[in-house]
Write a protein that holds these residues in place. Sequence first.
Motif, mmCIF file in Angstrom:
data_model
loop_
_atom_site.group_PDB
_atom_site.id
_atom_site.type_symbol
_atom_site.label_atom_id
_atom_site.label_comp_id
_atom_site.label_asym_id
_atom_site.label_seq_id
_atom_site.Cartn_x
_atom_site.Cartn_y
_atom_site.Cartn_z
ATOM 1 N N GLN A 133 2.956 0.805 3.607
ATOM 2 C CA GLN A 133 2.245 0.113 2.540
ATOM 3 C C GLN A 133 1.153 1.011 1.969
ATOM 4 O O GLN A 133 0.470 1.719 2.713
ATOM 5 C CB GLN A 133 1.622 -1.185 3.068
ATOM 6 C CG GLN A 133 2.612 -2.160 3.689
ATOM 7 C CD GLN A 133 3.531 -2.775 2.657
ATOM 8 O OE1 GLN A 133 3.094 -3.508 1.765
ATOM 9 N NE2 GLN A 133 4.818 -2.485 2.760
ATOM 10 N N PRO A 184 1.027 1.285 -7.208
ATOM 11 C CA PRO A 184 1.138 0.063 -6.406
ATOM 12 C C PRO A 184 0.149 0.098 -5.235
ATOM 13 O O PRO A 184 0.120 1.066 -4.477
ATOM 14 C CB PRO A 184 2.584 0.091 -5.898
ATOM 15 C CG PRO A 184 3.291 1.075 -6.775
ATOM 16 C CD PRO A 184 2.265 2.073 -7.188
ATOM 17 N N ASP A 239 -1.060 -2.132 -1.965
ATOM 18 C CA ASP A 239 -0.746 -3.281 -1.114
ATOM 19 C C ASP A 239 -1.952 -3.775 -0.329
ATOM 20 O O ASP A 239 -2.000 -4.945 0.066
ATOM 21 C CB ASP A 239 0.369 -2.900 -0.128
ATOM 22 C CG ASP A 239 1.620 -2.426 -0.845
ATOM 23 O OD1 ASP A 239 2.201 -3.214 -1.617
ATOM 24 O OD2 ASP A 239 2.003 -1.251 -0.642
ATOM 25 N N GLN A 279 -1.999 -6.810 -11.342
ATOM 26 C CA GLN A 279 -0.627 -6.442 -11.016
ATOM 27 C C GLN A 279 -0.460 -5.955 -9.580
ATOM 28 O O GLN A 279 0.663 -5.886 -9.066
ATOM 29 C CB GLN A 279 -0.114 -5.369 -11.989
ATOM 30 C CG GLN A 279 -0.775 -4.010 -11.874
ATOM 31 C CD GLN A 279 -2.069 -3.899 -12.676
ATOM 32 O OE1 GLN A 279 -2.798 -4.873 -12.860
ATOM 33 N NE2 GLN A 279 -2.348 -2.699 -13.184
ATOM 34 N N TRP A 280 -1.529 -5.601 -8.897
ATOM 35 C CA TRP A 280 -1.429 -5.126 -7.527
ATOM 36 C C TRP A 280 -0.982 -6.246 -6.590
ATOM 37 O O TRP A 280 -1.416 -7.406 -6.721
ATOM 38 C CB TRP A 280 -2.788 -4.639 -7.022
ATOM 39 C CG TRP A 280 -3.233 -3.313 -7.546
ATOM 40 C CD1 TRP A 280 -2.532 -2.429 -8.307
ATOM 41 C CD2 TRP A 280 -4.534 -2.731 -7.326
ATOM 42 N NE1 TRP A 280 -3.298 -1.325 -8.580
ATOM 43 C CE2 TRP A 280 -4.525 -1.479 -7.987
ATOM 44 C CE3 TRP A 280 -5.667 -3.133 -6.645
ATOM 45 C CZ2 TRP A 280 -5.641 -0.648 -7.970
ATOM 46 C CZ3 TRP A 280 -6.779 -2.306 -6.629
ATOM 47 C CH2 TRP A 280 -6.757 -1.072 -7.289
ATOM 48 N N SER A 281 -0.182 -5.893 -5.610
ATOM 49 C CA SER A 281 0.154 -6.851 -4.557
ATOM 50 C C SER A 281 -1.111 -7.269 -3.815
ATOM 51 O O SER A 281 -1.257 -8.427 -3.409
ATOM 52 C CB SER A 281 1.149 -6.237 -3.579
ATOM 53 O OG SER A 281 2.377 -5.958 -4.202
ATOM 54 N N LYS A 300 -2.813 -10.044 -5.746
ATOM 55 C CA LYS A 300 -2.079 -11.328 -5.707
ATOM 56 C C LYS A 300 -2.290 -12.072 -4.400
ATOM 57 O O LYS A 300 -2.210 -13.298 -4.364
ATOM 58 C CB LYS A 300 -0.592 -11.063 -5.932
ATOM 59 C CG LYS A 300 -0.272 -10.526 -7.333
ATOM 60 C CD LYS A 300 1.183 -10.143 -7.471
ATOM 61 C CE LYS A 300 1.462 -9.555 -8.851
ATOM 62 N NZ LYS A 300 2.870 -9.102 -9.002
ATOM 63 N N THR A 301 -2.566 -11.344 -3.347
ATOM 64 C CA THR A 301 -2.786 -11.976 -2.043
ATOM 65 C C THR A 301 -4.242 -11.871 -1.573
ATOM 66 O O THR A 301 -4.546 -12.216 -0.426
ATOM 67 C CB THR A 301 -1.872 -11.325 -0.985
ATOM 68 O OG1 THR A 301 -2.108 -9.905 -0.965
ATOM 69 C CG2 THR A 301 -0.412 -11.586 -1.310
ATOM 70 N N ASN A 324 -5.877 -9.293 -0.788
ATOM 71 C CA ASN A 324 -5.689 -8.536 0.444
ATOM 72 C C ASN A 324 -6.648 -7.349 0.517
ATOM 73 O O ASN A 324 -6.322 -6.251 0.070
ATOM 74 C CB ASN A 324 -4.238 -8.057 0.532
ATOM 75 C CG ASN A 324 -3.788 -7.842 1.961
ATOM 76 O OD1 ASN A 324 -4.296 -8.484 2.870
ATOM 77 N ND2 ASN A 324 -2.847 -6.943 2.148
#
Length: 349
Positions: free
Chosen positions: A224, A283, A285, A310-312, A315-316, A318
């Motif tokens: 990741q 990207p 994570d 737009q990053w994972s 969205k979480t 994280n």
Amino acid sequence: MLTKRALLLALAASTLAVTGCTTSVTDTTDNRPSATTEGVTKYPVSLENCGKTYTFTEAPKRVVVMNGGSVGEVSSLIALGVADRVVANAQSYGASDIPDRAAAIDALPTGKFTPNSLQDIPREAMLNQHPDLVISTTGGGFAADQGFATREELAATGANTYVPRSNCAVTGAVTGTPTIEDSYALLRDLGTIFDVPGRADRLIADSQRAIAETTALVADQPKQNVLLVFPGMGMGDSSDFSAIAAGGIWNDVIGKAGGVNPFNRDDGTTFVTISKEQLAVTPIDGLIVVNYRSPDIDAAAKRILEQFPQWSATKTNNYAVLSDSIYLGPSNDVAVQRIAKLVHPEQFR
């Protein structure tokens, strides 16, 4: 307190790895155990450090720890249980990933010196401490042209000197890659010097075991992308993206946690400035923000995430906050586990 520019320069120096700085130890005579040591180191003990040999006739009793933008050295002394030997400590980070560690550092004697422009201990103030051991984060801590006491001057007063093997260079030139093994080398050296090698071995074994357990959990998982940021600490630039981790010990930490630093550099570059445009197409994570006396580090993390929906990671939500465990020192296993839980949470449920 260090200025942001001075701190970042110092932190960069403290992560450099330079070949030719390996440390070897030679025991020469028998040693009598004492109440505060393990009676294992055989004094006098000769230790090669940064190309020169230093001989210890007993465990140091008057230790001065220079600043260098690090807490790795003083944290190691605390972890080894020998911080009571410190008569002047210039290291402080204001935060730690280890409970009570920051308070323990701040409780150490400071020597009441007036710092120089590098927020470190100038020559006369150093000599006035009458140390028998001076620990510097880098070879630059003994540079005469920076106003510091040299290793030769200190030796003439009876003081030994020590620099972690990964940071011997005065100029900051890089010919190697720092890893967690450099943290273990620091612990081994100090364990020998202070006659607590058993404590050093236990700390290292515990760290190795913890890292191995974490690495085993994430071994079969996809790597990741982990972004490591020092919010607002860029040189001459206060933006959040002017101090992003490139080459450093943190890449070994991130790798063992099942992650990868998309901005890793192997050319000696420690920090990089990344444009928002480049970040937008990379990207991410998991986000790691480094806390150095931040009034609201969580707000800084959320501010960064909000700019990249737009990053994972966004969205979480994280992200994780770390401080001293990503640097040289006794606590890299803590960072490995925290980052692994961040990017592979399913493996820890």
